[in-house]
Design a protein around this motif. Structure first.
Motif, PDB file in Angstrom:
ATOM      1  N   ASP A   1       0.810  -1.225   0.000  1.00  0.00           N
ATOM      2  CA  ASP A   1       0.000   0.000   0.000  1.00  0.00           C
ATOM      3  C   ASP A   1       0.845   1.277   0.000  1.00  0.00           C
ATOM      4  O   ASP A   1       0.290   2.374   0.106  1.00  0.00           O
ATOM      5  N   GLN A   2       2.163   1.152  -0.118  1.00  0.00           N
ATOM      6  CA  GLN A   2       3.017   2.330  -0.006  1.00  0.00           C
ATOM      7  C   GLN A   2       2.696   3.388  -1.063  1.00  0.00           C
ATOM      8  O   GLN A   2       2.621   4.582  -0.763  1.00  0.00           O
TER       9      GLN A   2
ATOM     10  N   LEU B   1       1.432   7.272  -0.420  1.00  0.00           N
ATOM     11  CA  LEU B   1       2.127   8.444  -0.964  1.00  0.00           C
ATOM     12  C   LEU B   1       1.161   9.326  -1.762  1.00  0.00           C
ATOM     13  O   LEU B   1       1.171  10.562  -1.624  1.00  0.00           O
ATOM     14  N   ARG B   2       0.304   8.695  -2.582  1.00  0.00           N
ATOM     15  CA  ARG B   2      -0.658   9.482  -3.369  1.00  0.00           C
ATOM     16  C   ARG B   2      -1.614  10.245  -2.458  1.00  0.00           C
ATOM     17  O   ARG B   2      -1.970  11.392  -2.738  1.00  0.00           O
TER      18      ARG B   2
ATOM     19  N   SER C   1      -1.944  14.345  -2.263  1.00  0.00           N
ATOM     20  CA  SER C   1      -3.213  14.996  -2.625  1.00  0.00           C
ATOM     21  C   SER C   1      -3.674  16.004  -1.574  1.00  0.00           C
ATOM     22  O   SER C   1      -4.604  16.788  -1.826  1.00  0.00           O
ATOM     23  N   LEU C   2      -3.059  15.970  -0.404  1.00  0.00           N
ATOM     24  CA  LEU C   2      -3.454  16.913   0.644  1.00  0.00           C
ATOM     25  C   LEU C   2      -3.101  18.335   0.211  1.00  0.00           C
ATOM     26  O   LEU C   2      -2.052  18.572  -0.394  1.00  0.00           O
TER      27      LEU C   2
ATOM     28  N   ASP D   1     -14.705   3.383  -2.580  1.00  0.00           N
ATOM     29  CA  ASP D   1     -14.693   3.084  -4.012  1.00  0.00           C
ATOM     30  C   ASP D   1     -13.301   2.643  -4.468  1.00  0.00           C
ATOM     31  O   ASP D   1     -12.841   2.987  -5.562  1.00  0.00           O
ATOM     32  N   GLY D   2     -12.619   1.885  -3.598  1.00  0.00           N
ATOM     33  CA  GLY D   2     -11.301   1.354  -3.925  1.00  0.00           C
ATOM     34  C   GLY D   2     -10.156   2.330  -3.759  1.00  0.00           C
ATOM     35  O   GLY D   2      -9.001   1.969  -3.983  1.00  0.00           O
ATOM     36  N   LYS D   3     -10.422   3.574  -3.367  1.00  0.00           N
ATOM     37  CA  LYS D   3      -9.386   4.598  -3.243  1.00  0.00           C
ATOM     38  C   LYS D   3      -9.097   4.863  -1.774  1.00  0.00           C
ATOM     39  O   LYS D   3     -10.018   5.001  -0.963  1.00  0.00           O
TER      40      LYS D   3
END
Length: 817
Positions: free
Chosen positions: A24-25, A29-30, A34-35, A75-77
């Motif tokens: 899940d790294q 990071l994504r 996105s913050l 939703d998978g995100k």
């Protein structure tokens, strides 16, 4: 929990929480990238760290006791991350959270914290430490409002928050209320959909789908209604479309009536189209009780709620909804009773029987195989549903019984909760699900939760009728007024129902003497004789009802040449005490007695025992409602760390557990302050004049530990006199154990000679309960005999059996499956 748990956000959307690992790294990071600038500053006190290790703290494979990370997905995100890192003190860990700006204020951070707290507790962490920028008010509120005991210390621009990870009532209550709000929001798509489509409705009568569509139309559903059928453009005036994907809108609710083999594919189409909820009337089983994986995978993947499969549907009589999406015979009577049932047949029968009495349902949910929506969901829905005044349950199994108990207890404080006992014997328990409760465990759960338990659907309807038209009794003192020889029957029924025949006030007796002819009996049971007319009979009933020593009245009548006294009984049925009628010779088991305007005012039973049994149940419910509900009193001088060390030593020597030897047994009991002597003191002066009792614990992986109390020693083999309650015991539960034996009055009552030390027994029960609660590895324990005398009590013999056990926390928010 490596597979994750489905959770509901505050807006009703369904997400997934699971531990994060090395795979899940990139997603972590994504998320941090996105913050926005302000959220990055709040999280890291500066710009995004350049080193990946600073972002993936706790992401190991597998997780260990030193650190852990939890992720929330929608939703998978990945939409949120929480992790902790154990500090130098192994009971202390630093915690941090980050939530995507797109879902902030939707409860994601608190959900992550709740599950991280549960995981940390399991690994021995007792405190979370968080360093939060003082201007980060949102994160400070997450910690302050979670319900955990906390301390806050300001250090300039940084605030230090310390959370104590104790399982205190305030935290459990706060967590339960958050879950209720979110769960209720998600159920709106099931019970209050603004749009609905029936998939599998045929053009001709005779199919389940056609029957469901007829019920929806006949019920006057207020939302937008569609049909999926590739062979026509309309059915019964409802527009039809070839597939779910062809619908002009993404309907909130889809009712599936297609063949079982087609359900998974249609569910997948529904998820892709943005459907929020499914009611799967089609059978979903393939072999035995195996869950159809493709169906449930679609439900998980797209965050849908699901009722069923293998159910008769749902209904909601709210005038703004008017939904009857069931295959039950129409019409659906509206009313104020909420019903959830695993058996569709039982649900249909109850709906019909209630309708015959003029009673109806506010909401009915047939859960079927209950792969998602369960009784616990509906208990949360009804907590603040003003349209529902009483709740009825038919449950064949329990998915999370400890949460069920907590939810039922909260609801029963304001609304009666009734349940039909099922699987009372070994044969039915083999038929239904594996998580069916043994009868003694289930009954203990019901009693502690304030659930009014009955044995048959007919008893359920009879009790609901009394609750619907009459007030609750203040106690269990019953008076019987009869113009027939029903007094003896009533007296016997009172003894069986836990009720007593009230002693009438002398003034009441005098009034009755003035009203009645000479052969009549003015004492309870009051026999008016068959020579009195209806008016005199009713005046007698009114006089008895006004007696301050009477809590409820049974009026048992038979028709005579002078008329039928019961015909006018409804005219005096209103009052502050329950008045139930018995009509000897009545063909129907139950009948409503209407007033002059035709409105039901009370219920008439065919048998005195049935009416008195109802009053006994209601009196017990009143007693439960009024009993004090203080927090658990924890006994002092308990060395839990030492007890855990003893178990670890034992498992190192014998990984499978088993019965502890005498040395370990005595040492473990001493950790909890449970008094024990090395040998049975048959000739000991301390045991002189004492009685032998028994305290035991029996545990399973679903219901947890059950504390059993009763006669012990030689009496165990002669008389079976025991009571049981689920641990942990509250003070009121302990009182129920002590006073629930048939011999309790002889042991602890004011006439007991000599007077036994009940305080010492109470203390032992509290300590055994705490041991069972803190050490789930203890699956069997018995103190027998526990010798009690006027000066205290001590255990002469004890045995303990342990097994490796992975504790499961029942309280963090989560859906079935």
């Amino acid at each position: 929990m490596t597979a994750g748990v489905r959770v509901v956000l505050a807006d009703g959307r369904v997400g997934l929480l699971r531990p994060l690992g090395l795979d899940d790294q990139a997603a972590v990071l994504r998320l941090h990238e996105s913050l926005d600038e302000r959220d990055r500053y709040f999280r890291f006190f500066g710009p995004l760290p350049l080193r990946m290790n600073d972002l993936v703290c706790g992401m190991t494979a597998p997780m260990d006791v030193q650190h852990a990370a939890m992720g929330a997905f929608l939703d998978g995100k990945l939409i949120g991350v929480a992790h902790y890192e154990v500090l130098a003190d192994p009971t202390e860990a630093e915690v941090a959270l980050a939530v995507s700006g797109t879902v902030q204020a939707h409860g994601v951070g608190t959900l992550l914290l709740d599950h991280l707290v549960s995981l940390a507790r399991r690994h021995g962490v007792r405190r979370f430490i968080a360093e939060v920028l003082t201007e980060n008010g949102r994160m400070l509120r997450v910690f302050a409002d979670c319900g955990l005991p906390h301390r806050v210390r300001g250090q300039g621009s940084v605030t230090r928050v310390e959370l104590l990870l104790d399982e205190v009532e305030t935290y459990l209550d706060a967590m339960a209320e958050r879950e209720r709000v979110a769960d209720t929001a998600s159920l709106r798509s099931v019970l209050c959909p603004e749009s609905l489509v029936v998939v599998g409705a045929g053009r001709r009568p005779g199919s389940i789908g056609h029957a469901v569509l007829v019920n929806i139309i006949t019920g006057g559903y207020s939302g937008r209604l569609y049909v999926v059928n590739p062979h026509t453009d309309q059915i019964l005036g409802v527009p039809a479309y070839p597939t779910v994907g062809d619908l002009p809108v993404a309907c909130e609710l889809v009712v599936l009536c297609v063949a079982a083999h087609a359900v998974p594919e249609v569910a997948e189409q529904c998820g892709q189209r943005g459907v929020r909820a499914l009611v799967v009337i089609s059978a979903g089983r393939t072999k035995g009780r195996q869950r159809p994986d493709r169906l449930f995978a679609a439900v998980r993947r797209y965050g849908m709620r699901m009722v069923g499969p293998n159910c008769v549907g749902v209904s909601n009589s709210d005038p703004t909804v008017r939904l009857d999406a069931t295959c039950a015979p129409p019409p659906a009577p509206s009313g104020a009773i909420g019903l959830v049932t695993q058996s569709g047949g039982i649900g249909i029968a109850l709906r019909e029987q209630l309708g015959q009495l003029g009673l109806g349902l506010s909401v009915m949910v047939s859960t079927g195989d209950k792969y998602d929506v369960s009784g616990n969901d509906l208990l949360m829905w009804w907590r603040h549903d003003d349209a529902t005044t009483a709740v009825a349950l038919y449950l064949e199994s329990f998915g999370n019984p400890r949460k069920f108990g907590r939810l039922s207890r909260a609801l029963a404080r304001s609304k009666p909760v009734l349940a039909v006992r099922s699987a009372n014997t070994e044969a039915p328990q083999r038929i239904v699900a594996s998580d069916t409760a043994p009868a003694v465990t289930r009954d203990a759960l019901f009693r502690q939760a304030g659930v009014i338990a009955v044995d048959t659907p007919a008893e359920l309807v009879g009790t609901l009728a009394a609750l619907s038209w009459q007030p609750l009794p203040r106690g269990n003192r019953i008076a019987v007024v009869t113009n027939a020889a029903a007094g003896v029957l009533a007296a016997d029924a009172c003894a069986l129902a836990g009720a007593v025949l009230a002693d009438l006030n002398p003034a009441t007796v005098a009034t009755l003497r003035a009203l009645l002819p000479q052969p009549a009996s003015p004492n309870n049971p009051v026999h008016t004789t068959a020579a009195v007319d209806a008016d005199t009979f009713n005046r007698c009933v009114a006089a008895v009802r006004a007696d301050p020593g009477v809590d409820a009245v049974i009026a048992a009548t038979v028709r005579t040449a002078l008329g039928d006294p019961i015909t006018a009984l409804a005219t005096i049925a209103e009052g502050d005490k329950p008045l139930l009628a018995v009509r000897l010779g009545q063909q129907a088991t139950l009948a409503a007695l209407p007033d002059a305007d035709g409105a039901p005012r009370t219920v008439s039973y065919a048998d005195p025992a049935a009416a008195i049994a109802v009053l006994g149940r209601l009196a017990e419910y009143t007693r439960w409602q009024r009993r004090p509900n203080p927090p658990h009193t924890l006994p002092p001088d308990v060395d839990a760390p030492r007890a855990l060390a003893i178990l670890r030593d034992r498992f190192r020597a014998e990984p499978t557990g088993g019965w502890l030897d005498l040395l370990h047994t005595v040492e473990l009991l001493r950790c909890f302050g449970i008094p024990m002597v090395d040998t049975r003191p048959a000739d000991d002066d301390a045991a002189a004049g004492g009685r032998e009792l028994m305290v035991g614990v029996h545990s399973d992986g679903v219901f947890g530990p059950l504390v059993v109390f009763g006669l012990g020693g030689v009496d165990t083999n002669v008389v079976t006199d025991r009571t049981a309650r689920l641990a942990p015991l509250g003070d009121a539960d302990t009182d129920d154990l002590l006073h629930g034996l048939r011999c309790s009055a002889a042991l602890f009552g004011p006439q007991a000679a000599p007077a036994m030390d009940i305080t010492a027994v109470r203390d032992v029960l509290g300590r055994v309960s705490l041991l069972a609660h803190l050490l789930p590895e203890v699956i069997e324990l018995e103190l027998n005999p526990l010798i009690i005398n006027p000066h205290g009590c001590q255990t002469a013999h004890a045995q303990i059996r342990i097994t490796p056990y992975q504790a499961v926390d029942p309280f963090p928010p989560g859906l079935r499956g």
